[in-house]
Design an enzyme around this catalytic site. Structure first.
Site, PDB file in Angstrom:
ATOM      1  N   LYS A   1       0.807  14.977   2.887  1.00 55.44           N
ATOM      2  CA  LYS A   1       1.550  13.736   2.641  1.00 55.44           C
ATOM      3  C   LYS A   1       2.020  13.686   1.186  1.00 55.44           C
ATOM      4  O   LYS A   1       3.112  13.203   0.897  1.00 55.44           O
ATOM      5  CB  LYS A   1       0.668  12.516   2.974  1.00 55.44           C
ATOM      6  CG  LYS A   1       1.331  11.166   2.772  1.00 55.44           C
ATOM      7  CD  LYS A   1       2.405  10.859   3.798  1.00 55.44           C
ATOM      8  CE  LYS A   1       3.276   9.657   3.482  1.00 55.44           C
ATOM      9  NZ  LYS A   1       2.653   8.380   3.312  1.00 55.44           N
TER      10      LYS A   1
ATOM     11  N   GLY B   1      -5.114  -6.745   0.004  1.00 53.01           N
ATOM     12  CA  GLY B   1      -3.731  -6.388  -0.326  1.00 53.01           C
ATOM     13  C   GLY B   1      -2.837  -6.474   0.898  1.00 53.01           C
ATOM     14  O   GLY B   1      -2.278  -5.468   1.323  1.00 53.01           O
ATOM     15  N   PRO B   2      -2.745  -7.691   1.496  1.00 53.35           N
ATOM     16  CA  PRO B   2      -1.986  -7.810   2.739  1.00 53.35           C
ATOM     17  C   PRO B   2      -0.471  -7.838   2.497  1.00 53.35           C
ATOM     18  O   PRO B   2       0.186  -8.857   2.665  1.00 53.35           O
ATOM     19  CB  PRO B   2      -2.497  -9.114   3.353  1.00 53.35           C
ATOM     20  CG  PRO B   2      -3.023  -9.909   2.206  1.00 53.35           C
ATOM     21  CD  PRO B   2      -3.384  -8.980   1.103  1.00 53.35           C
ATOM     22  N   GLY B   3       0.086  -6.703   2.117  1.00 54.38           N
ATOM     23  CA  GLY B   3       1.537  -6.540   2.043  1.00 54.38           C
ATOM     24  C   GLY B   3       2.030  -6.076   3.408  1.00 54.38           C
ATOM     25  O   GLY B   3       1.408  -6.374   4.436  1.00 54.38           O
TER      26      GLY B   3
HETATM   27  O1  PAF Z   1       6.789   6.274   0.615  1.00 49.66           O
HETATM   28  C1  PAF Z   1       7.493   6.255   1.629  1.00 49.66           C
HETATM   29  O2  PAF Z   1       8.562   5.633   1.691  1.00 49.66           O
HETATM   30  C2  PAF Z   1       6.991   6.981   2.862  1.00 49.66           C
HETATM   31  O3  PAF Z   1       5.719   7.510   2.563  1.00 49.66           O
HETATM   32  C3  PAF Z   1       7.905   8.090   3.388  1.00 49.66           C
HETATM   33  C4  PAF Z   1       7.127   8.905   4.396  1.00 49.66           C
HETATM   34  C5  PAF Z   1       8.436   8.965   2.276  1.00 49.66           C
HETATM   35  C6  PAF Z   1       9.043   7.525   4.214  1.00 49.66           C
HETATM   36  O4  PAF Z   1       9.937   6.730   3.521  1.00 49.66           O
END
Ligand code: PAF
Length: 296
Positions: free
Chosen positions: A175, A7-9
């Site tokens: 995250k 998946g080389p994006g």
């Molecule tokens: O999905 C994204 O765009 C990124 O994970 C983040 C950290 C929200 C920054 O735009």
């Protein structure tokens, strides 16, 4: 190491470039019908890398999978018979919810999950830009994967800062909270990340984070609400000029990662009998936007 990037994006090519220029033998695997692909990062010298070459896949010590969460199964299923038993398989994507499938199909391989806040942008099919430096966290999810802490040196040397986590769940949830807060709101209102600090949007962001925190508590992920809120506010500030990945997907009428971000959060909330009205409403908003593309 022999490394194949599936998946080389933008993010895949960012890592392909850095790992290759730091001495690793990198090959790419994707949907194009090529034997080699030339990629260029920023204004650096272009690199010509093997593409879809079966021997490279079979000899890989590390498979770095950088497709979106909803593409993981489709991208890996045709490759399973050609992945060596010792090959480390690392998934790097926004959102959660792919680990169980991976453990089912490759129970004996070392399995690693990764999350990054590096920003990368695709300028053309072969030219990419590193739009913002960030952190990469990774850690093992099975016994063999947990023994791969040496990857910290490999990745940190290639593109700092990379941190090996003994408890990757904590980093993934942090995250997830950032993505639940920033991605649907920026996509719904079609704004840059930094706009979410404005009083028009910030109270909504706070409500989203409060709900994510309730689920994290129920899951046993220890973090103070204030600390979580500060982490989200920091990313809003540090990526103020970025268009989030979901904002870009929705504005280009592409399928977004909502099912693996807010969708995953809501599924975990249901398991704990928690109701999350703000996240539920945002989930519906983004689903509604995606349905309009199908009709076009
Ligand atoms: O999905 C994204 O765009 C990124 O994970 C983040 C950290 C929200 C920054 O735009």
């Amino acid at each position: 190491m022999n490394i194949t990037i599936v998946g080389p994006g933008a993010i895949g090519c960012l890592w392909a470039h850095h790992l290759s220029t730091h001495g690793h033998r990198v090959s790419l695997w994707g949907r194009e019908n090529l034997s080699h692909k030339t990629i260029q990062l920023d204004a650096q010298a272009p690199l010509r890398l093997p593409y879809n070459q079966l021997p490279a896949l079979q000899e890989a010590d590390l498979l770095l999978v950088t497709v979106k969460a909803w593409q993981v199964e489709d991208a890996l299923t045709p490759l399973l018979d050609n992945i060596d038993h010792d090959c480390i398989v690392m998934l790097m994507h926004n959102g959660m919810g792919t680990a169980d499938w991976l453990q089912d199909v490759l129970p004996n391989n070392p399995l690693v999950l990764a999350t990054t806040t590096h920003g990368a942008l695709r300028i053309s099919s072969s030219h990419f830009e590193h739009t913002g430096t960030g952190f990469t966290h990774f850690g093992g999810i099975n016994t063999a994967g947990k023994q791969c802490a040496f990857l910290q040196d490999v990745f940190n040397h290639a593109l700092p800062e990379a941190l090996w986590c003994d408890n990757i769940e904590q980093a993934l949830w942090n995250k997830l909270a950032i993505n639940c807060a920033i991605n649907p709101l920026t996509a719904k209102y079609s704004v840059r990340n930094g706009e979410l600090a404005q009083k028009e949007y910030h109270p909504q962001l706070v409500c989203v984070v409060e709900e994510v925190h309730q689920v994290m508590e129920a899951e046993g992920i220890a973090i103070e609400l204030n600390t979580l809120q500060s982490k989200v506010d920091d990313v809003v500030r540090l990526t103020a000029n970025n268009l989030s990945s979901m904002q870009q997907d929705i504005s280009h009428q592409r399928r977004s990662e909502i099912d693996y971000i807010t969708g995953y959060l809501l599924a975990r909330a249901r398991a704990h009998q928690l109701e999350l009205p703000y996240n539920q409403a945002l989930y519906k908003d983004i689903q509604r936007l995606e349905k309009t593309f199908e009709q076009n």
